[in-house]
Design a protein around this motif. Structure first.
Motif, PDB file in Angstrom:
ATOM      1  N   ASP A  62     -62.138  48.209 -13.960  1.00  0.00           N
ATOM      2  CA  ASP A  62     -60.687  48.035 -14.103  1.00  0.00           C
ATOM      3  C   ASP A  62     -60.126  47.344 -12.859  1.00  0.00           C
ATOM      4  O   ASP A  62     -60.731  47.397 -11.782  1.00  0.00           O
ATOM      5  CB  ASP A  62     -59.982  49.381 -14.347  1.00  0.00           C
ATOM      6  N   PHE A  63     -58.985  46.697 -13.024  1.00  0.00           N
ATOM      7  CA  PHE A  63     -58.464  45.820 -11.973  1.00  0.00           C
ATOM      8  C   PHE A  63     -58.292  46.525 -10.626  1.00  0.00           C
ATOM      9  O   PHE A  63     -58.793  46.049  -9.602  1.00  0.00           O
ATOM     10  CB  PHE A  63     -57.128  45.195 -12.402  1.00  0.00           C
ATOM     11  N   ASP A  64     -57.599  47.659 -10.618  1.00  0.00           N
ATOM     12  CA  ASP A  64     -57.297  48.315  -9.342  1.00  0.00           C
ATOM     13  C   ASP A  64     -58.562  48.716  -8.590  1.00  0.00           C
ATOM     14  O   ASP A  64     -58.690  48.491  -7.379  1.00  0.00           O
ATOM     15  CB  ASP A  64     -56.411  49.550  -9.569  1.00  0.00           C
ATOM     16  N   MET A  66     -61.653  47.546  -9.059  1.00  0.00           N
ATOM     17  CA  MET A  66     -62.433  46.355  -8.657  1.00  0.00           C
ATOM     18  C   MET A  66     -61.812  45.703  -7.432  1.00  0.00           C
ATOM     19  O   MET A  66     -62.509  45.235  -6.535  1.00  0.00           O
ATOM     20  CB  MET A  66     -62.476  45.319  -9.794  1.00  0.00           C
ATOM     21  N   MET A  67     -60.491  45.660  -7.398  1.00  0.00           N
ATOM     22  CA  MET A  67     -59.777  45.051  -6.266  1.00  0.00           C
ATOM     23  C   MET A  67     -60.089  45.823  -4.979  1.00  0.00           C
ATOM     24  O   MET A  67     -60.403  45.221  -3.947  1.00  0.00           O
ATOM     25  CB  MET A  67     -58.284  45.118  -6.593  1.00  0.00           C
ATOM     26  N   ALA A  68     -60.019  47.156  -5.072  1.00  0.00           N
ATOM     27  CA  ALA A  68     -60.294  47.985  -3.888  1.00  0.00           C
ATOM     28  C   ALA A  68     -61.738  47.804  -3.425  1.00  0.00           C
ATOM     29  O   ALA A  68     -62.014  47.632  -2.235  1.00  0.00           O
ATOM     30  CB  ALA A  68     -60.012  49.458  -4.217  1.00  0.00           C
ATOM     31  N   GLU A  69     -62.668  47.812  -4.379  1.00  0.00           N
ATOM     32  CA  GLU A  69     -64.081  47.623  -4.021  1.00  0.00           C
ATOM     33  C   GLU A  69     -64.319  46.231  -3.441  1.00  0.00           C
ATOM     34  O   GLU A  69     -65.037  46.070  -2.442  1.00  0.00           O
ATOM     35  CB  GLU A  69     -64.970  47.814  -5.260  1.00  0.00           C
ATOM     36  N   GLY A  70     -63.709  45.226  -4.079  1.00  0.00           N
ATOM     37  CA  GLY A  70     -63.893  43.853  -3.614  1.00  0.00           C
ATOM     38  C   GLY A  70     -63.364  43.653  -2.200  1.00  0.00           C
ATOM     39  O   GLY A  70     -64.006  43.006  -1.367  1.00  0.00           O
ATOM     40  N   LEU A  71     -62.189  44.234  -1.934  1.00  0.00           N
ATOM     41  CA  LEU A  71     -61.611  44.120  -0.582  1.00  0.00           C
ATOM     42  C   LEU A  71     -62.537  44.762   0.446  1.00  0.00           C
ATOM     43  O   LEU A  71     -62.771  44.211   1.521  1.00  0.00           O
ATOM     44  CB  LEU A  71     -60.230  44.784  -0.534  1.00  0.00           C
ATOM     45  N   TYR A  72     -63.094  45.918   0.083  1.00  0.00           N
ATOM     46  CA  TYR A  72     -64.009  46.602   1.016  1.00  0.00           C
ATOM     47  C   TYR A  72     -65.294  45.786   1.210  1.00  0.00           C
ATOM     48  O   TYR A  72     -65.720  45.558   2.353  1.00  0.00           O
ATOM     49  CB  TYR A  72     -64.330  48.005   0.492  1.00  0.00           C
ATOM     50  N   LEU A  73     -65.874  45.330   0.110  1.00  0.00           N
ATOM     51  CA  LEU A  73     -67.118  44.551   0.231  1.00  0.00           C
ATOM     52  C   LEU A  73     -66.903  43.312   1.100  1.00  0.00           C
ATOM     53  O   LEU A  73     -67.776  42.936   1.886  1.00  0.00           O
ATOM     54  CB  LEU A  73     -67.619  44.130  -1.164  1.00  0.00           C
ATOM     55  N   SER A  74     -65.720  42.708   0.989  1.00  0.00           N
ATOM     56  CA  SER A  74     -65.456  41.479   1.759  1.00  0.00           C
ATOM     57  C   SER A  74     -65.389  41.732   3.260  1.00  0.00           C
ATOM     58  O   SER A  74     -65.484  40.796   4.051  1.00  0.00           O
ATOM     59  CB  SER A  74     -64.167  40.811   1.269  1.00  0.00           C
ATOM     60  N   THR A  87     -64.372  39.019 -17.068  1.00  0.00           N
ATOM     61  CA  THR A  87     -63.441  39.721 -17.963  1.00  0.00           C
ATOM     62  C   THR A  87     -62.033  39.355 -17.489  1.00  0.00           C
ATOM     63  O   THR A  87     -61.879  38.841 -16.366  1.00  0.00           O
ATOM     64  CB  THR A  87     -63.616  41.248 -17.823  1.00  0.00           C
ATOM     65  N   PRO A  88     -61.021  39.628 -18.293  1.00  0.00           N
ATOM     66  CA  PRO A  88     -59.654  39.342 -17.814  1.00  0.00           C
ATOM     67  C   PRO A  88     -59.365  40.043 -16.488  1.00  0.00           C
ATOM     68  O   PRO A  88     -58.790  39.432 -15.566  1.00  0.00           O
ATOM     69  CB  PRO A  88     -58.777  39.874 -18.957  1.00  0.00           C
ATOM     70  N   ALA A  89     -59.762  41.308 -16.355  1.00  0.00           N
ATOM     71  CA  ALA A  89     -59.521  42.023 -15.090  1.00  0.00           C
ATOM     72  C   ALA A  89     -60.343  41.412 -13.956  1.00  0.00           C
ATOM     73  O   ALA A  89     -59.860  41.270 -12.825  1.00  0.00           O
ATOM     74  CB  ALA A  89     -59.861  43.503 -15.265  1.00  0.00           C
ATOM     75  N   GLY A  90     -61.580  41.021 -14.263  1.00  0.00           N
ATOM     76  CA  GLY A  90     -62.443  40.401 -13.251  1.00  0.00           C
ATOM     77  C   GLY A  90     -61.840  39.097 -12.750  1.00  0.00           C
ATOM     78  O   GLY A  90     -61.858  38.805 -11.545  1.00  0.00           O
ATOM     79  N   LEU A  91     -61.284  38.314 -13.653  1.00  0.00           N
ATOM     80  CA  LEU A  91     -60.683  37.038 -13.244  1.00  0.00           C
ATOM     81  C   LEU A  91     -59.396  37.255 -12.449  1.00  0.00           C
ATOM     82  O   LEU A  91     -59.080  36.479 -11.543  1.00  0.00           O
ATOM     83  CB  LEU A  91     -60.419  36.154 -14.463  1.00  0.00           C
ATOM     84  N   ARG A  92     -58.698  38.334 -12.757  1.00  0.00           N
ATOM     85  CA  ARG A  92     -57.484  38.655 -11.976  1.00  0.00           C
ATOM     86  C   ARG A  92     -57.885  39.015 -10.545  1.00  0.00           C
ATOM     87  O   ARG A  92     -57.240  38.592  -9.576  1.00  0.00           O
ATOM     88  CB  ARG A  92     -56.770  39.831 -12.662  1.00  0.00           C
ATOM     89  N   VAL A  93     -58.962  39.769 -10.435  1.00  0.00           N
ATOM     90  CA  VAL A  93     -59.489  40.100  -9.102  1.00  0.00           C
ATOM     91  C   VAL A  93     -59.923  38.816  -8.399  1.00  0.00           C
ATOM     92  O   VAL A  93     -59.631  38.607  -7.207  1.00  0.00           O
ATOM     93  CB  VAL A  93     -60.687  41.083  -9.210  1.00  0.00           C
TER      94      VAL A  93
END
Ligand code: G3P
Length: 220
Positions: A62-64, A66-74, A87-93
């Motif tokens: 889910d967007f929220d 994935m966003m939190a995980e992505g920010l941390y991984l970065s 996915t739509p949520a993945g592309l939003r991220v």
């Protein structure tokens, strides 16, 4: 053309990095699970071995989250490419992280339409899975040709075509012929790229003939 290795096996990554021909690494949840390693420690270690992009995939969908995980991984290293599903949520991220200057690899691409929306979302890489398409009776490389043609028609698309799910060296050769930017391959396939039986046969003959000549290039 860039070569990435598709593995979470650190020993394999180190060995291939020694060739000087390795441009990056891709991992996915299945490869990480197979390694038995702690994901965060593993990604930090890999990112220190290879200066090029290291793909680390989010686990949430889910967007929220994935966003939190992505920010941390970065934050783990400068060369992290956050990998998100197409996915739509993945592309939003993807759009959000790309806008912050983070490389995003959009994975699980199986159609040209998906590759177009990923490029519009600012993906650094699109990962079409050629082997998995071949496995179900489709033509994986035809998809690569289609995506390369579309991306070339729109210079504003800066997304690199990262050919994934590579099964054999011919996939790499065809990808290069089509102008794909990157191929990510299992270690065994990267090693196969170097080999030809006529090279082995020819070298054995040269070594034998050189020994027979009794000559040396450098004095002992
Ligand atoms: O890492 C993504 C992709 O390369 C997976 O390949 O062999 O599991 O279809 P494969």
């Amino acid at each position: 053309m860039k070569f990435f290795v598709d593995t979470a096996d650190v020993a394999e990554i180190k060995a291939l990095a020694e060739t000087g021909l390795l441009d990056g690494v891709t991992t996915n949840p299945s490869l990480v699970a197979k390694s038995g390693r702690n994901f965060i420690e593993l990604i930090k270690e890999i990112a220190a071995i290879v200066p090029g992009p290291v793909s680390a995939e989010v686990g949430a969908t889910d967007f929220d989250a994935m966003m939190a995980e992505g920010l941390y991984l970065s934050t783990l290293a400068k060369n992290i490419a956050v990998k998100v599903p197409l996915t739509p949520a993945g592309l939003r991220v993807c759009k959000n992280l790309s806008a912050r200057g983070t490389m995003v690899n959009v994975t699980l691409c199986f159609s040209a339409a998906q590759a177009i929306v990923a490029a519009k979302a600012g993906a650094a890489f699109i990962s079409p899975f050629v082997g998995r398409l071949d496995d179900v009776g489709h033509n994986g490389m035809a998809l690569i040709q289609e995506i390369c043609t579309i991306y070339k028609a729109y210079p504003a698309f800066t997304t690199e075509v990262l050919v994934a799910s590579v099964r054999h060296p011919q996939h790499v050769v065809e990808a290069a012929t089509m102008g794909a930017h990157v191929a990510t391959c299992p270690p065994a396939i990267i090693r196969q790229l170097f080999n030809h039986p006529l090279t082995d046969k020819g070298l054995a003959q040269f070594v034998a003939d050189w020994e027979k000549s009794g000559q040396k290039i450098l004095a002992a």
